[in-house]
Scaffold this active site. Structure first.
Site, PDB file in Angstrom:
ATOM      1  N   CYS A   2     -15.395  -9.294  -1.876  1.00  0.00           N
ATOM      2  CA  CYS A   2     -16.206  -9.854  -0.704  1.00  0.00           C
ATOM      3  C   CYS A   2     -15.495 -10.823   0.385  1.00  0.00           C
ATOM      4  O   CYS A   2     -14.484 -11.373   0.016  1.00  0.00           O
ATOM      5  CB  CYS A   2     -17.193 -10.615  -1.557  1.00  0.00           C
ATOM      6  SG  CYS A   2     -18.173  -9.707  -2.874  1.00  0.00           S
ATOM      7  N   ARG A  27     -12.054  -5.399   4.484  1.00  0.00           N
ATOM      8  CA  ARG A  27     -11.803  -5.723   2.933  1.00  0.00           C
ATOM      9  C   ARG A  27     -12.717  -4.651   2.317  1.00  0.00           C
ATOM     10  O   ARG A  27     -12.765  -4.650   1.085  1.00  0.00           O
ATOM     11  CB  ARG A  27     -12.372  -7.064   2.633  1.00  0.00           C
ATOM     12  CG  ARG A  27     -11.297  -8.067   3.346  1.00  0.00           C
ATOM     13  CD  ARG A  27     -12.058  -9.417   3.279  1.00  0.00           C
ATOM     14  NE  ARG A  27     -12.380  -9.955   1.982  1.00  0.00           N
ATOM     15  CZ  ARG A  27     -11.508 -10.931   1.509  1.00  0.00           C
ATOM     16  NH1 ARG A  27     -10.239 -11.331   2.067  1.00  0.00           N
ATOM     17  NH2 ARG A  27     -11.763 -11.216   0.267  1.00  0.00           N
ATOM     18  N   TRP A  76     -19.038  -6.871  -1.487  1.00  0.00           N
ATOM     19  CA  TRP A  76     -18.402  -5.607  -2.261  1.00  0.00           C
ATOM     20  C   TRP A  76     -19.056  -5.636  -3.331  1.00  0.00           C
ATOM     21  O   TRP A  76     -18.506  -6.349  -4.651  1.00  0.00           O
ATOM     22  CB  TRP A  76     -17.087  -5.609  -2.444  1.00  0.00           C
ATOM     23  CG  TRP A  76     -16.372  -4.552  -3.243  1.00  0.00           C
ATOM     24  CD1 TRP A  76     -15.862  -4.680  -4.442  1.00  0.00           C
ATOM     25  CD2 TRP A  76     -16.038  -3.296  -2.855  1.00  0.00           C
ATOM     26  NE1 TRP A  76     -15.562  -3.566  -5.154  1.00  0.00           N
ATOM     27  CE2 TRP A  76     -15.395  -2.714  -3.908  1.00  0.00           C
ATOM     28  CE3 TRP A  76     -16.087  -2.599  -1.713  1.00  0.00           C
ATOM     29  CZ2 TRP A  76     -14.914  -1.067  -3.894  1.00  0.00           C
ATOM     30  CZ3 TRP A  76     -15.571  -1.313  -1.672  1.00  0.00           C
ATOM     31  CH2 TRP A  76     -15.045  -0.504  -2.664  1.00  0.00           C
ATOM     32  N   ASN A 102     -17.614 -15.120  -4.065  1.00  0.00           N
ATOM     33  CA  ASN A 102     -16.556 -14.093  -4.125  1.00  0.00           C
ATOM     34  C   ASN A 102     -16.073 -14.389  -5.626  1.00  0.00           C
ATOM     35  O   ASN A 102     -15.516 -15.434  -6.019  1.00  0.00           O
ATOM     36  CB  ASN A 102     -15.496 -14.014  -3.031  1.00  0.00           C
ATOM     37  CG  ASN A 102     -14.407 -12.970  -3.286  1.00  0.00           C
ATOM     38  OD1 ASN A 102     -14.894 -12.136  -3.880  1.00  0.00           O
ATOM     39  ND2 ASN A 102     -13.321 -13.014  -2.856  1.00  0.00           N
ATOM     40  N   GLY A 103     -16.169 -13.111  -6.575  1.00  0.00           N
ATOM     41  CA  GLY A 103     -15.725 -13.454  -7.877  1.00  0.00           C
ATOM     42  C   GLY A 103     -16.751 -12.721  -8.822  1.00  0.00           C
ATOM     43  O   GLY A 103     -17.607 -11.945  -8.275  1.00  0.00           O
ATOM     44  N   GLU A 484       1.614  11.090 -12.305  1.00  0.00           N
ATOM     45  CA  GLU A 484       1.201  10.097 -11.319  1.00  0.00           C
ATOM     46  C   GLU A 484       2.215   9.553 -10.588  1.00  0.00           C
ATOM     47  O   GLU A 484       2.141   9.406  -9.235  1.00  0.00           O
ATOM     48  CB  GLU A 484       0.359   8.969 -12.053  1.00  0.00           C
ATOM     49  CG  GLU A 484       0.136   7.811 -10.962  1.00  0.00           C
ATOM     50  CD  GLU A 484      -1.168   8.271  -9.956  1.00  0.00           C
ATOM     51  OE1 GLU A 484      -1.639   9.281  -9.880  1.00  0.00           O
ATOM     52  OE2 GLU A 484      -1.191   7.481  -8.890  1.00  0.00           O
ATOM     53  N   LYS A 488       2.422   9.978  -6.331  1.00  0.00           N
ATOM     54  CA  LYS A 488       2.675   8.883  -5.492  1.00  0.00           C
ATOM     55  C   LYS A 488       3.823   9.407  -4.571  1.00  0.00           C
ATOM     56  O   LYS A 488       3.766   8.872  -3.224  1.00  0.00           O
ATOM     57  CB  LYS A 488       2.987   7.551  -6.276  1.00  0.00           C
ATOM     58  CG  LYS A 488       1.793   6.971  -7.048  1.00  0.00           C
ATOM     59  CD  LYS A 488       0.893   6.076  -6.145  1.00  0.00           C
ATOM     60  CE  LYS A 488      -0.433   6.531  -5.694  1.00  0.00           C
ATOM     61  NZ  LYS A 488      -1.209   7.572  -6.367  1.00  0.00           N
ATOM     62  N   GLU A 491       2.884  11.862  -2.199  1.00  0.00           N
ATOM     63  CA  GLU A 491       1.760  11.513  -1.167  1.00  0.00           C
ATOM     64  C   GLU A 491       2.100  10.784   0.053  1.00  0.00           C
ATOM     65  O   GLU A 491       1.859  10.889   1.128  1.00  0.00           O
ATOM     66  CB  GLU A 491       0.592  10.596  -1.805  1.00  0.00           C
ATOM     67  CG  GLU A 491      -0.368  11.233  -2.664  1.00  0.00           C
ATOM     68  CD  GLU A 491      -1.415  10.259  -3.078  1.00  0.00           C
ATOM     69  OE1 GLU A 491      -2.538  10.452  -2.437  1.00  0.00           O
ATOM     70  OE2 GLU A 491      -0.991   9.461  -3.761  1.00  0.00           O
ATOM     71  N   HIS A 507      12.717  25.697 -20.580  1.00  0.00           N
ATOM     72  CA  HIS A 507      11.988  26.985 -20.429  1.00  0.00           C
ATOM     73  C   HIS A 507      12.023  27.504 -19.200  1.00  0.00           C
ATOM     74  O   HIS A 507      11.008  28.344 -18.714  1.00  0.00           O
ATOM     75  CB  HIS A 507      10.601  26.956 -21.148  1.00  0.00           C
ATOM     76  CG  HIS A 507      10.483  26.479 -22.638  1.00  0.00           C
ATOM     77  ND1 HIS A 507      10.920  27.548 -23.492  1.00  0.00           N
ATOM     78  CD2 HIS A 507      10.399  25.284 -23.086  1.00  0.00           C
ATOM     79  CE1 HIS A 507      10.951  26.856 -24.587  1.00  0.00           C
ATOM     80  NE2 HIS A 507      10.472  25.632 -24.434  1.00  0.00           N
ATOM     81  N   LYS A 607      -9.094   9.171   2.079  1.00  0.00           N
ATOM     82  CA  LYS A 607      -9.333   8.285   0.931  1.00  0.00           C
ATOM     83  C   LYS A 607     -10.215   8.693   0.068  1.00  0.00           C
ATOM     84  O   LYS A 607     -10.237   8.780  -1.102  1.00  0.00           O
ATOM     85  CB  LYS A 607      -9.730   6.754   1.330  1.00  0.00           C
ATOM     86  CG  LYS A 607      -9.707   5.887   0.299  1.00  0.00           C
ATOM     87  CD  LYS A 607      -8.495   5.656  -0.426  1.00  0.00           C
ATOM     88  CE  LYS A 607      -8.753   4.766  -1.601  1.00  0.00           C
ATOM     89  NZ  LYS A 607      -7.471   4.695  -2.270  1.00  0.00           N
TER      90      LYS A 607
HETATM   91  C1  AGP Z   1      -4.460   9.229  -5.214  1.00  0.00           C
HETATM   92  O1  AGP Z   1      -3.443   8.388  -4.694  1.00  0.00           O
HETATM   93  C2  AGP Z   1      -5.061  10.177  -3.938  1.00  0.00           C
HETATM   94  N1  AGP Z   1      -5.471   9.622  -2.915  1.00  0.00           N
HETATM   95  C3  AGP Z   1      -6.030  11.193  -4.635  1.00  0.00           C
HETATM   96  O2  AGP Z   1      -5.457  12.131  -5.441  1.00  0.00           O
HETATM   97  C4  AGP Z   1      -7.156  10.864  -5.437  1.00  0.00           C
HETATM   98  O3  AGP Z   1      -6.856  10.295  -6.618  1.00  0.00           O
HETATM   99  C5  AGP Z   1      -8.542  11.917  -5.585  1.00  0.00           C
HETATM  100  O4  AGP Z   1      -8.634  12.534  -4.336  1.00  0.00           O
HETATM  101  C6  AGP Z   1      -9.515  11.455  -6.378  1.00  0.00           C
HETATM  102  O5  AGP Z   1     -10.248  10.480  -5.619  1.00  0.00           O
HETATM  103  P1  AGP Z   1     -11.515   9.555  -6.538  1.00  0.00           P
HETATM  104  O6  AGP Z   1     -10.648   8.694  -7.302  1.00  0.00           O
HETATM  105  O7  AGP Z   1     -12.247   8.918  -5.398  1.00  0.00           O
HETATM  106  O8  AGP Z   1     -12.506  10.672  -6.778  1.00  0.00           O
END
Ligand code: AGP
Length: 612
Positions: A2, A27, A76, A102-103, A484, A488, A491, A507, A607
Site C-alpha cells: 500500500c 507500487r 494493495w 500499510n502492513g 527456475e 531466470k 528471461e 543419456h 507480467k
Molecule cells: C516468471 O519469471 C515469468 N514471468 C513467467 O514464467 C510466470 O511465472 C508465468 O507466466 C506464470 O505467471 P503467474 O504466476 O502470474 O500465473
C-alpha cells in the site's frame, strides 16, 4: 504494497494527496481513498475501488472536499477483496477518526471479535478497520487521542505504517510505524508523511525516516516525534538526492533487485501470520479436515516459475503426505483429459491470478469433479475468485516481469500447506513438526543472510556473463530448483540455458559439454550429494566450468570441484530450495546487468500472460 501520503499545512490538502498517490501508483494497487478534516472540523472520506481516475471522478462529481489537513492511500489488497468498503481510509463507528495503514495486523480477528462483543459494528473485511475501531474505542474510554494511539499500539501485533486524523484535533496528524516504512517530510508550507519518498519529491527533499515504535505528531508548522516509551526525541533530517525513477525502486537500480531484496520480509509476511503458539494455522482450511484426510492424489498446475514451484512441491508433498503428487504445465493439463475426481485436489499456483492457461486448467479441474485450491498473490484476481479455496501469498505487488519474491513465497506457503496436511493426517512426528516450524520462523533471517553474500554472485556473473549456453544440473529438489534458475537466466539475459536432472545428463545431453561450457550445479540436497558430486566430476572431465551452489553442510564435499562456490546457510531439508534459489536469481540478475539487458521489462515478455 500500500501507499500512504499525509499533509498538514496552509494549502488545500486534496490536490496534494492526489498528486502524492499518483506518484505511488507504480507500487501496484487496486483501490484508493482520501480523508480530510474540513474548516468546520468535520472528517470527510472518499474512497473507491479501482484506479486513481475513479477516485478523481467521484471527487469531481461532489462538492469539493475542503481542508488543509488530510491523508491518502492506495491499497494493495491482502485481507478483503478490492472494493469501495475495503478501501482506505477506514473510520471508527462514530466517524471521528480516520486511518490509513500499510502492513498486516496479525491479531486482527481476535481484536475484531472482542470489539464486536462490545457491540461495535464492522463494515469491511480488512485488518485495518480494526485499528480505526480500536482507536475510537480507546479515545472514548481514555478521552485523549495520544493515549488512545499508544493503547492501540500496545494491543495490535504485526506490521504497520499508519496515518491518523481525528476531527476533534483538526490541525493534527498522527503517524506511527513498526516493520513497514514511513517517513516524515518537511515542506515550505506544511509537513508530510509518506510510505516512500517518491510521494514527496514534488514538495520537499528534507525527510526523517521513522523507526519501529516511534509515533509522530505533525501540525502545519511543527513535528514532534516520540519513542516507544512516549519520550520526545529529536531525529536527524536527511536530504534526498534521488530522482523520481530511483525513488520508485527504493533506491535500487531495478524493481527486480528490489523485489529480490524484499524476499525475507515477503516470506515473513506470508508465513508468520499462519504460525501461532507453535502450530500452523490456515484459517482458509478450517473444517476441511475430513476432506484433506481423504485425499488420494494432488495435481499441482501452473505456468512458468509457478510451475517450477509445483515441481518443488511435488517432491516435498509426496515426501510428507505419501500420496501421488504431480506437477503439470497448465497449457498441457487443460488438454490432457486429466484423471481427476473428488479424491484429487488440484492446486493452481499463480502470482497474477490471471494467467489464461492456469485459469483454463482450473475450470477443467472443476468440470472433472476436483476441488481447486489456489496459491495467488493478487487478492480478488480471477483465479482466486473461481477457486474453492485460496491461500494468498502476502509478497506485495511484484513489478518486475521476472518473478522472484512471489516464487519464494509461493514455495514457502506450499511447503507450509504440506506440513499442515501431514500433521493433520498424522504423517509427521511431533519432533519433525517442531523442527520444521522453527526453521520456517527462522527462514526470513536466513533469506537475508543469503542476500548479504551479493559480492559472490556479482563475481560469478562478471566471470560468466558472455556464455552462449548454460546448463543447470541437480537431483531431486535441486533438479526442481534448477528449472527456475535456468528460466531466470533465459528471461532476463537472453542466454540459452537448460536444466537437467543430473543423473540424466549421460543419456545424451552430455555430448554438448565441451571446454568452456558453463554448468551450474545445485548441490544442496544432502541425501544425494555423492551422486551429484560424481556428475560434477563428469562434466569437469569434459572441460566444463562449474558454479556450485551448496549449503554449509554440503560445501566441504564439493568445493574442490567448483570454479565458483556459492554457499548458503542450512535449514530444514524441505525448506532448502527457498534459500537456494536466491543465488540463482542474483546470478541471473548480474549477468543480465553485465549484458546491458532491460531487466525489469525483458523483450517479448508480459507480467501476466492472459493469452493462449
Ligand atoms: C516468471 O519469471 C515469468 N514471468 C513467467 O514464467 C510466470 O511465472 C508465468 O507466466 C506464470 O505467471 P503467474 O504466476 O502470474 O500465473
Amino acid at each position: 504494497m500500500c501507499g500512504i501520503i499525509g499533509y498538514v499545512g496552509k494549502s488545500e490538502a486534496v490536490p496534494i494527496l492526489l498528486d502524492g498517490l499518483e506518484r505511488l501508483e507504480y507500487r501496484g494497487y487496486d483501490s484508493a481513498g482520501v480523508a480530510v478534516v474540513s474548516p468546520s472540523n468535520t472528517l470527510q472520506v472518499v474512497k473507491t475501488k479501482g484506479r486513481l481516475s475513479v477516485l478523481r471522478e467521484h471527487l469531481d462529481a461532489q462538492d469539493p472536499l475542503c481542508g488543509t489537513i488530510g491523508i491518502g492511500h492506495t491499497r494493495w489488497a491482502t485481507h478483503g477483496e478490492p472494493n469501495d468498503t475495503n478501501a482506505h481510509p477506514h473510520v471508527g463507528s462514530d466517524g471521528k477518526i480516520a486511518v490509513v495503514h500499510n502492513g498486516i495486523i496479525e491479531n486482527y480477528l481476535e481484536i475484531r471479535a472482542s470489539l464486536e462483543r462490545k457491540g461495535i459494528p464492522f463494515h469491511s473485511e480488512t485488518d485495518t478497520e480494526v485499528i480505526a475501531q480500536l482507536l475510537e474505542y480507546y479515545y472514548k474510554k481514555l478521552g485523549n487521542i495520544m493515549n488512545a494511539v499508544y493503547a492501540v499500539l500496545g494491543r495490535i501485533e504485526g506490521a504497520y505504517a499508519m496515518g491518523i486524523l481525528c476531527e476533534d484535533f483538526p490541525g493534527q496528524m498522527i503517524a506511527a510505524r513498526k516493520d513497514a516504512p514511513l517517513l516524515i517530510g518537511y515542506g515550505e508550507d506544511g509537513n508530510f508523511i509518506a510510505s516512500d519518498v517518491t510521494a514527496l519529491l514534488a514538495h520537499t527533499r528534507t525527510v526523517t525516516y521513522m523507526e519501529d515504535g516511534e509515533v509522530a505528531v505533525l501540525t502545519g508548522d511543527s513535528v514532534q516525534i516520540y519513542d516507544r516509551e512516549r519520550s520526545p526525541i529529536t531525529k536527524e533530517r536527511h536530504t534526498v538526492d534521488w530522482d523520481v525513477s530511483a525513488a520508485e525502486k527504493g533506491g535500487y537500480a531495478h524493481f527486480m533487485l528490489k523485489e529480490i531484496m524484499e524476499q525475507g520480509e515477503a516470506v515473513r509476511k506470508t508465513i508468520s501470520p499462519r504460525i501461532k503458539d507453535g502450530r500452523i494455522f490456515i484459517e482458509e482450511l478450517a473444517g476441511m479436515e475430513g476432506y484433506l484426510e481423504g485425499l488420494r492424489k494432488i495435481c499441482i498446475v501452473a505456468c512458468g516459475s509457478a510451475f517450477h514451484v509445483g515441481m518443488v512441491g511435488k517432491y516435498v508433498l509426496e515426501r510428507l503426505l505419501r500420496i501421488p503428487v504431480d506437477a503439470y504445465l497448465a497449457s498441457e493439463f487443460r488438454y490432457s483429459e486429466p484423471l481427476l475426481g473428488d479424491d484429487t485436489l488440484v492446486i493452481v499456483i499463480s502470482q497474477s491470478g490471471e494467467t489464461l492457461d492456469s485459469m483454463a486448467a482450473l475450470r477443467e479441474a472443476k468440470k472433472r469433479g476436483s476441488k481447486v485450491l489456489s496459491i495467488v498473490n493478487v487478492v480478488g484476481s480471477s483465479i482466486a475468485r473461481e477457486s474453492d479455496i485460496t491461500l494468498y501469498t502476502w509478497a506485495g505487488p511484484e513489478i518486475a516481469v521476472a518473478t522472484t519474491k512471489a516464487y519464494t513465497t509461493q514455495m514457502a506457503l506450499l511447503i507450509l500447506l504440506g506440513v499442515y496436511c501431514a500433521d493433520m493426517n498424522g504423517r509427521i512426528s511431533e519432533e519433525e513438526y517442531k523442527t520444521i516450524l522453527a526453521d520456517f520462523l527462522a527462514l526470513p533471517e536466513k533469506v537475508d543472510e543469503v542476500l548479504k553474500n551479493i559480492e559472490a554472485y556479482q563475481k560469478a556473473a562478471s566471470r560468466y556473463f558472455n556464455q552462449n549456453s548454460v546448463f543447470y544440473i541437480g537431483r531431486n529438489l535441486d533438479y526442481a530448483l534448477g528449472l527456475e534458475g535456468s528460466l531466470k537466466l533465459k528471461e532476463i539475459s537472453y542466454i540459452h540455458s537448460e536444466s537437467y536432472a543430473a543423473g540424466e545428463l549421460k543419456h545424451g545431453t552430455i555430448s554438448l559439454i565441451e571446454p568452456g561450457t558453463l554448468v551450474i550445479s545445485l548441490a544442496t540436497y544432502a541425501p544425494l550429494l555423492e551422486k551429484t558430486r560424481s556428475n560434477i566430476v563428469e562434466v569437469r572431465a569434459r572441460g566444463a566450468d562449474v558454479i556450485v551452489v551448496a549449503t554449509e553442510e554440503t560445501a566441504p564435499a564439493v568445493k574442490d570441484q567448483a570454479d565458483e562456490l556459492l554457499v548458503i546457510p542450512n535449514t530444514h531439508r524441505l525448506l532448502q530450495p527457498v534459500l537456494a534459489v536466491i543465488p540463482l536469481q542474483l546470478f541471473a540478475y548480474y549477468v543480465a546487468l553485465n549484458r546491458g539487458c532491460d531487466i525489469d521489462k525483458p523483450r517479448n515478455l508480459a507480467k501476466s500472460v492472459t493469452v493462449e
